[in-house]
Design a protein around this motif. Structure first.
Motif, mmCIF file in Angstrom:
data_model
loop_
_atom_site.group_PDB
_atom_site.id
_atom_site.type_symbol
_atom_site.label_atom_id
_atom_site.label_comp_id
_atom_site.label_asym_id
_atom_site.label_seq_id
_atom_site.Cartn_x
_atom_site.Cartn_y
_atom_site.Cartn_z
ATOM 1 N N ARG A 227 0.839 -1.208 0.000
ATOM 2 C CA ARG A 227 0.000 0.000 0.000
ATOM 3 C C ARG A 227 0.873 1.258 0.000
ATOM 4 N NH1 ARG A 227 -2.340 3.264 4.135
ATOM 5 N NH2 ARG A 227 -4.229 4.305 3.382
ATOM 6 N N LEU A 228 1.893 1.266 0.856
ATOM 7 C CA LEU A 228 2.793 2.419 0.927
ATOM 8 C C LEU A 228 3.591 2.579 -0.364
ATOM 9 C CD1 LEU A 228 4.066 1.872 4.566
ATOM 10 C CD2 LEU A 228 2.661 3.789 3.786
ATOM 11 N N PRO A 233 8.798 5.529 -2.533
ATOM 12 C CA PRO A 233 9.804 4.585 -3.039
ATOM 13 C C PRO A 233 9.762 3.276 -2.246
ATOM 14 C CG PRO A 233 10.760 6.767 -2.724
ATOM 15 C CD PRO A 233 9.386 6.816 -2.130
ATOM 16 N N LEU A 234 9.992 2.158 -2.922
ATOM 17 C CA LEU A 234 9.853 0.845 -2.292
ATOM 18 C C LEU A 234 10.705 0.717 -1.031
ATOM 19 C CD1 LEU A 234 8.753 -2.012 -2.223
ATOM 20 C CD2 LEU A 234 10.604 -2.695 -3.776
ATOM 21 N N GLU A 235 11.937 1.187 -1.086
ATOM 22 C CA GLU A 235 12.832 1.047 0.066
ATOM 23 C C GLU A 235 12.264 1.763 1.284
ATOM 24 O OE1 GLU A 235 17.547 1.792 1.271
ATOM 25 O OE2 GLU A 235 16.799 2.448 -0.683
ATOM 26 N N PHE A 236 11.685 2.943 1.061
ATOM 27 C CA PHE A 236 11.109 3.711 2.164
ATOM 28 C C PHE A 236 9.821 3.044 2.653
ATOM 29 C CE2 PHE A 236 9.277 7.733 4.001
ATOM 30 C CZ PHE A 236 10.271 7.905 4.962
ATOM 31 N N ALA A 237 9.026 2.503 1.712
ATOM 32 C CA ALA A 237 7.795 1.786 2.080
ATOM 33 C C ALA A 237 8.125 0.573 2.948
ATOM 34 C CB ALA A 237 7.043 1.364 0.828
ATOM 35 N N GLU A 238 9.181 -0.145 2.595
ATOM 36 C CA GLU A 238 9.599 -1.309 3.384
ATOM 37 C C GLU A 238 10.025 -0.893 4.789
ATOM 38 O OE1 GLU A 238 11.260 -4.280 -0.138
ATOM 39 O OE2 GLU A 238 12.636 -2.881 0.850
ATOM 40 N N MET A 239 10.725 0.246 4.873
ATOM 41 C CA MET A 239 11.188 0.724 6.174
ATOM 42 C C MET A 239 9.997 1.107 7.059
ATOM 43 S SD MET A 239 13.881 3.787 7.081
ATOM 44 C CE MET A 239 12.719 5.148 7.011
ATOM 45 N N LEU A 240 9.014 1.841 6.491
ATOM 46 C CA LEU A 240 7.861 2.258 7.281
ATOM 47 C C LEU A 240 7.017 1.063 7.718
ATOM 48 C CD1 LEU A 240 6.687 5.468 5.369
ATOM 49 C CD2 LEU A 240 7.914 5.345 7.547
ATOM 50 N N ALA A 241 6.787 0.135 6.803
ATOM 51 C CA ALA A 241 6.027 -1.065 7.167
ATOM 52 C C ALA A 241 6.782 -1.867 8.225
ATOM 53 C CB ALA A 241 5.758 -1.913 5.935
#
Length: 282
Positions: A227-228, A233-241
């Motif tokens: 969703r994020l 950006p995928l790397e940032f989405a992975e970090m937030l999740a």
């Protein structure tokens, strides 16, 4: 108080920068309000500043002796642009630096952790503010606030994990102390509100304060990441999740006395902030 030099507030139109600039100018300090468009800020001198345009560094630093640092939003490696600026700041005469970090990222952590590690080597006077998640995430322009307004739902991968959510006004109060007190803290400061709350608790309080039903819908890590990633950006989405997953595992289930100790008053509760910011048409 320290000398009557100029304090550079980076991100002076943002959530903590704006509140910090307002408190500093109200107390009579000379403030240079830095933002990408040099947006006017009451009582301060606006100046154009862009982390990704080193040509803006010199003008922002001219005559500055203290700086409040808000990292570039959404950049997984802020040190790449922040460290050259900080070296230039030291050379330009900046004596004290106060960095906005995160309770989730210690000095040996990724991202802003690298800036945290470098700060004491660059400046004799320094502090790193490590606030928990902002209460304003539910009242302002954050995706949680938008989701509450548009759909009556909060989506997280945090499960039943609890967070010591903190008011951005309390962060700004501590920032002003760190920037202007005779002695810089010289340490990192974990900032929380008065109690740790789950997202179910947040939904219940928002429902009570606004009269509009709000629920918390838990997602898996993978669904939250995807969703994020539609917006970031995928790397940032992975970090937030991943931060949500850490909350589910208890990483943010704590409170500290830092706000009380440094400002002389207790931190605001989420109910107080919700009543202040959600009952005025927000």
């Amino acid at each position: 108080m320290t000398t009557s030099g100029t304090i550079l507030v980076i991100g002076a139109t943002g959530t903590t920068g704006g509140r910090t600039a307002a408190r500093l100018t109200a107390a009579g300090h000379h403030v240079r309000a830095a933002s990408r468009r040099a947006t006017p800020v009451p009582g301060a001198q606006p100046v154009r500043f862009d982390w990704y345009d080193p040509g803006t560094f010199g003008g922002a630093l001219d005559g500055t002796d203290r700086v409040y640092l808000v990292p570039p939003l959404g950049d997984p490696d802020p040190a790449a642009v922040m460290l050259p600026f900080l070296r230039q700041a030291r050379a330009a005469g900046v004596r004290r630096a106060v960095l906005l970090g995160s309770s989730a990222i210690p000095a040996d952590g990724p991202g802003v952790g690298a800036v945290h590690r470098a700060l004491p080597e660059l400046f004799d006077q320094w502090a790193v503010l490590r606030p928990s998640w902002f209460m304003q995430n539910f009242t302002g322009t954050h995706m949680h606030a938008r989701s509450i307004r548009e759909h009556g739902v909060i989506l997280t991968a945090a499960g039943s994990g609890r967070v010591g959510f903190v008011d951005a006004d309390d962060i700004a109060a501590v920032a002003v102390h760190a920037l202007t007190d005779d002695r810089a803290p010289g340490t990192d400061l974990v900032l929380t509100g008065p109690q740790a709350l789950g997202y179910d608790d947040i939904a219940a309080i928002v429902t009570e304060v606004t009269g509009r039903p709000v629920t918390h819908q838990p997602l898996t890590y993978e669904r939250m990441r995807d969703r994020l990633a539609g917006q970031l950006p995928l790397e940032f989405a992975e970090m937030l999740a991943g931060m949500d997953r850490a909350i589910a595992e208890g990483a943010e289930d704590r409170t500290t006395d830092t706000v009380q100790r440094l400002t002389g008053r207790p931190p605001h509760s989420f109910r107080e902030v919700a009543e202040r910011e959600l009952t005025r048409g927000g």
